[in-house]
Scaffold this motif. Sequence first.
Motif, mmCIF file in Angstrom:
data_model
loop_
_atom_site.group_PDB
_atom_site.id
_atom_site.type_symbol
_atom_site.label_atom_id
_atom_site.label_comp_id
_atom_site.label_asym_id
_atom_site.label_seq_id
_atom_site.Cartn_x
_atom_site.Cartn_y
_atom_site.Cartn_z
ATOM 1 N N ALA A 70 0.827 -1.205 0.000
ATOM 2 C CA ALA A 70 0.000 0.000 0.000
ATOM 3 C C ALA A 70 0.862 1.256 0.000
ATOM 4 O O ALA A 70 1.931 1.303 0.595
ATOM 5 N N GLY A 71 0.377 2.274 -0.667
ATOM 6 C CA GLY A 71 0.979 3.592 -0.600
ATOM 7 C C GLY A 71 2.197 3.815 -1.463
ATOM 8 O O GLY A 71 2.724 2.900 -2.087
ATOM 9 N N THR A 72 2.618 5.062 -1.482
ATOM 10 C CA THR A 72 3.789 5.507 -2.221
ATOM 11 C C THR A 72 4.759 6.136 -1.232
ATOM 12 O O THR A 72 4.376 7.009 -0.461
ATOM 13 N N GLU A 73 6.006 5.690 -1.265
ATOM 14 C CA GLU A 73 7.017 6.214 -0.343
ATOM 15 C C GLU A 73 7.594 7.522 -0.879
ATOM 16 O O GLU A 73 7.766 7.680 -2.081
ATOM 17 N N PHE A 74 7.882 8.460 0.037
ATOM 18 C CA PHE A 74 8.605 9.671 -0.321
ATOM 19 C C PHE A 74 9.313 10.220 0.900
ATOM 20 O O PHE A 74 8.990 9.869 2.031
ATOM 21 N N GLN A 75 10.319 11.052 0.654
ATOM 22 C CA GLN A 75 11.087 11.703 1.716
ATOM 23 C C GLN A 75 10.443 13.043 2.035
ATOM 24 O O GLN A 75 10.136 13.808 1.138
ATOM 25 N N PHE A 76 10.250 13.326 3.316
ATOM 26 C CA PHE A 76 9.770 14.637 3.738
ATOM 27 C C PHE A 76 10.544 15.042 4.973
ATOM 28 O O PHE A 76 10.478 14.364 6.002
ATOM 29 N N GLU A 77 11.297 16.118 4.857
ATOM 30 C CA GLU A 77 12.119 16.650 5.952
ATOM 31 C C GLU A 77 12.996 15.565 6.562
ATOM 32 O O GLU A 77 13.093 15.423 7.777
ATOM 33 N N GLY A 78 13.615 14.754 5.701
ATOM 34 C CA GLY A 78 14.548 13.736 6.148
ATOM 35 C C GLY A 78 13.915 12.458 6.661
ATOM 36 O O GLY A 78 14.617 11.555 7.089
#
Length: 93
Positions: A70-78
């Motif tokens: 499930a979902g899509t991974e991404f980087q946010f503020e490290g």
Amino acid sequence: MANNNQVKPLHDRVIVKPAPAEDKTAGGIIIPDTAKEKPQRGIVLAAGPGKKDEPVTVKQGDRILYGKYAGTEFQFEGEQVLIMRESDILAIV
């Protein structure tokens, strides 16, 4: 997540911080990094308002279980986070 650059999900989307992968089995065997499974639980960081006639049932701070892919991974503020639809969430723990 910081208040000044906070990501706000749209519609029925939810942003989740995945729980860390397990380092040991129940029997005490240490699991190497290459054999660790992707966690299937996490904490809701933010939730959208929902669809027109369906409000979102999860809220910030809820501990949830979700599907393996499930979902899509991404980087946010490290931090590594996931964004997914509320329908991908299996349960609130």
